[in-house]
Design an enzyme around this catalytic site. Structure first.
Site, short mmCIF file in Angstrom:
data_model
loop_
_atom_site.label_atom_id
_atom_site.label_comp_id
_atom_site.label_asym_id
_atom_site.label_seq_id
_atom_site.Cartn_x
_atom_site.Cartn_y
_atom_site.Cartn_z
N ALA A 30 0.75 -1.04 -0.74
CA ALA A 30 0.24 0.28 0.15
C ALA A 30 0.76 1.18 -0.19
O ALA A 30 0.39 2.52 -0.87
CB ALA A 30 -0.82 0.66 1.43
N GLU A 81 -19.25 6.85 -18.66
CA GLU A 81 -18.40 5.94 -19.64
C GLU A 81 -19.17 4.80 -19.39
O GLU A 81 -18.81 3.56 -18.99
CB GLU A 81 -16.74 5.72 -20.41
CG GLU A 81 -16.21 5.65 -18.41
CD GLU A 81 -14.73 6.02 -19.06
OE1 GLU A 81 -14.18 4.99 -18.31
OE2 GLU A 81 -13.98 7.11 -19.60
N CYS A 113 -12.78 9.52 -20.27
CA CYS A 113 -12.95 10.64 -19.03
C CYS A 113 -12.65 12.19 -19.45
O CYS A 113 -12.90 13.27 -18.64
CB CYS A 113 -11.42 10.30 -18.66
SG CYS A 113 -11.62 9.39 -17.85
N THR A 154 -7.82 3.76 -7.91
CA THR A 154 -8.18 5.01 -8.19
C THR A 154 -9.98 5.25 -9.01
O THR A 154 -10.44 6.36 -8.38
CB THR A 154 -7.37 5.43 -9.73
OG1 THR A 154 -7.53 4.36 -10.07
CG2 THR A 154 -5.75 5.85 -9.03
N ARG A 202 1.55 0.16 -22.60
CA ARG A 202 2.78 1.29 -22.99
C ARG A 202 1.91 2.99 -23.28
O ARG A 202 2.80 4.11 -23.90
CB ARG A 202 3.85 0.65 -23.48
CG ARG A 202 3.29 0.41 -24.78
CD ARG A 202 4.39 -0.80 -25.95
NE ARG A 202 3.71 -0.75 -26.85
CZ ARG A 202 4.14 -0.35 -27.90
NH1 ARG A 202 4.10 0.85 -28.11
NH2 ARG A 202 2.95 -1.01 -29.27
N HIS A 237 -6.03 16.50 -16.16
CA HIS A 237 -7.14 15.31 -16.00
C HIS A 237 -6.16 14.57 -14.68
O HIS A 237 -5.07 14.78 -14.78
CB HIS A 237 -7.11 15.38 -17.36
CG HIS A 237 -7.77 13.49 -16.85
ND1 HIS A 237 -9.70 13.23 -15.89
CD2 HIS A 237 -7.16 12.24 -17.45
CE1 HIS A 237 -8.83 11.99 -15.94
NE2 HIS A 237 -8.04 11.82 -16.68
N LYS A 242 -0.06 11.68 -9.64
CA LYS A 242 1.41 11.61 -9.96
C LYS A 242 1.14 12.47 -11.66
O LYS A 242 2.05 13.48 -12.33
CB LYS A 242 1.66 10.40 -10.46
CG LYS A 242 3.11 10.62 -10.81
CD LYS A 242 3.92 8.90 -10.76
CE LYS A 242 5.19 8.85 -11.31
NZ LYS A 242 5.79 7.19 -11.57
N ARG A 246 3.26 15.86 -12.44
CA ARG A 246 4.37 16.10 -14.31
C ARG A 246 3.72 16.61 -14.81
O ARG A 246 4.73 16.97 -15.49
CB ARG A 246 4.17 13.97 -13.74
CG ARG A 246 5.59 14.55 -15.36
CD ARG A 246 5.26 12.57 -15.58
NE ARG A 246 6.39 12.54 -16.69
CZ ARG A 246 6.47 12.15 -17.21
NH1 ARG A 246 5.60 10.43 -17.62
NH2 ARG A 246 7.39 11.65 -18.92
#
Length: 349
Positions: A30, A81, A113, A154, A202, A237, A242, A246
């Site tokens: 976790a 969706e 999304c 998530t 990927r 979004h 992370k 970024r």
């Protein structure tokens, strides 16, 4: 003619599950997951909640926040969706619930999304051309992740509604411009009848999210002649914490600019509601004159970028409906067994 946001409303279910409780079931670490995803818990719909009920709650909140006469709403578009029906629109349910029927157009949108922001753009066109007085665009989801899949940590539930209009005296935020960047990139999909989506490994990062978010964001700033420092806030979004952190750095935005709208660590990814929820959380605290930059992303794949300028009207309506922070407070936590029940993961033969 100017177009802008006249009102907004959000809804988040009260139930939550912590990442550590999901990780315990699947034998994952976790601490590593939370640090990597920058998500610590996520919202879970109640047994009687789905995209339609969430969209209705968000829509009612938007109507009440600015005391809108729903009969003025000439278009209702719901992006998701996870629409509850394969054939039967969610948007007609919403329109009936807010008493906007029958003189209006309604349709459901799908683009992973960013279906909700695509609906916002459609409403911008309708009100800008004076085809309708007001348009309502909703992004709502009860997103799915297969048991044990990375998405399960998530995939959350929530929705946001925006009422778009063309009267400057009513706008709480002017939409200065918008820009979209779209390609056919198969990073995430779910075929008809499949209970859970699949993701193309990927393709989800660089070819999907980062290419399209930066493409839309840079395109809008070039179109408008603006730069990151021209904005007080930025929202991207939020599939996790992370990625938006970024991409903000890649584009030249600061941590301080994205912090107010970065709700994913306590909420999870609300899919069609994700970027729209971040915008709502930012409007909850923005001051008149502030500028907000936002870019939504939808797998498949595309990005919608927006530039907003907050008006004096925000101070008159902001406190008339629950804020995002209010909806995040006082969560009710559940273990994995109850979560599986709520999400329909337990199936009887």
């Amino acid at each position: 003619m100017s177009v802008g946001i006249v009102s907004y409303g959000a809804y988040i279910p009260k139930f939550r599950i912590k990442v550590e409780d999901i990780a315990r079931v699947w034998g994952d670490d976790a601490d590593i997951l939370s640090a990597g995803l920058m998500v610590y818990e996520k919202s879970v719909p109640d047994l009687d909640e789905d995209t339609a009920t969430i969209a209705v709650e968000a829509a009612r909140s938007a109507v009440s926040r600015h005391n809108i006469d729903a009969k003025r709403i000439g278009a209702v578009y719901t992006g998701s969706e996870s629409h509850p029906y394969a054939v039967k629109p969610t948007s007609t349910i919403v329109a009936e619930a807010i008493e906007a029927t029958p003189v209006l157009t309604a349709a459901d949108f799908e683009f992973a999304c960013k279906a909700g922001t695509a609906a916002m753009q459609a409403c911008m066109g309708l009100v800008g051309s004076k085809m309708v007085d007001l348009g309502m665009a909703i992004g709502a989801d009860v997103s799915q992740g297969a048991p044990g899949d990375a998405l399960e940590y998530t995939a959350a539930a929530g929705g946001v509604s925006y009422i778009i209009g063309n009267k400057e005296s009513e706008m709480i935020a002017v939409i200065e411009d918008t820009f979209s960047f779209t390609t056919d990139t198969p990073d995430f999909w779910r075929r008809e009848g499949m209970p859970y989506p699949e993701h193309g490994g990927r393709f989800t990062g660089e070819p999907g999210y980062f290419k399209h978010v930066t493409g839309a964001a840079k395109g809008l700033m070039e179109k408008m002649g603006t730069k990151p420092s021209d904005y007080d806030y930025a929202v991207f979004h939020q599939p996790n914490g992370k990625f938006p952190s970024r991409v903000a750095k890649m584009l030249g935005f600061t941590k301080e600019q994205i912090k107010p709208g970065l709700v994913v660590p306590r909420l999870g990814n609300t899919y069609s509601g994700s970027c729209m929820m971040g915008i709502a959380a930012t409007l909850d605290q923005a001051k008149p004159g502030d500028r907000i930059f936002a870019t939504a992303f939808g797998s498949g794949a595309g990005g919608d970028a927006f530039s907003f300028r907050v008006t004096d009207k925000i101070d008159e309506v902001r406190d008339a409906a629950p804020k995002v922070e209010d909806l995040l407070k006082d969560p009710v936590y559940m273990d994995y067994a109850m979560y599986a029940k709520h999400k329909g993961k337990i199936r009887l033969a």
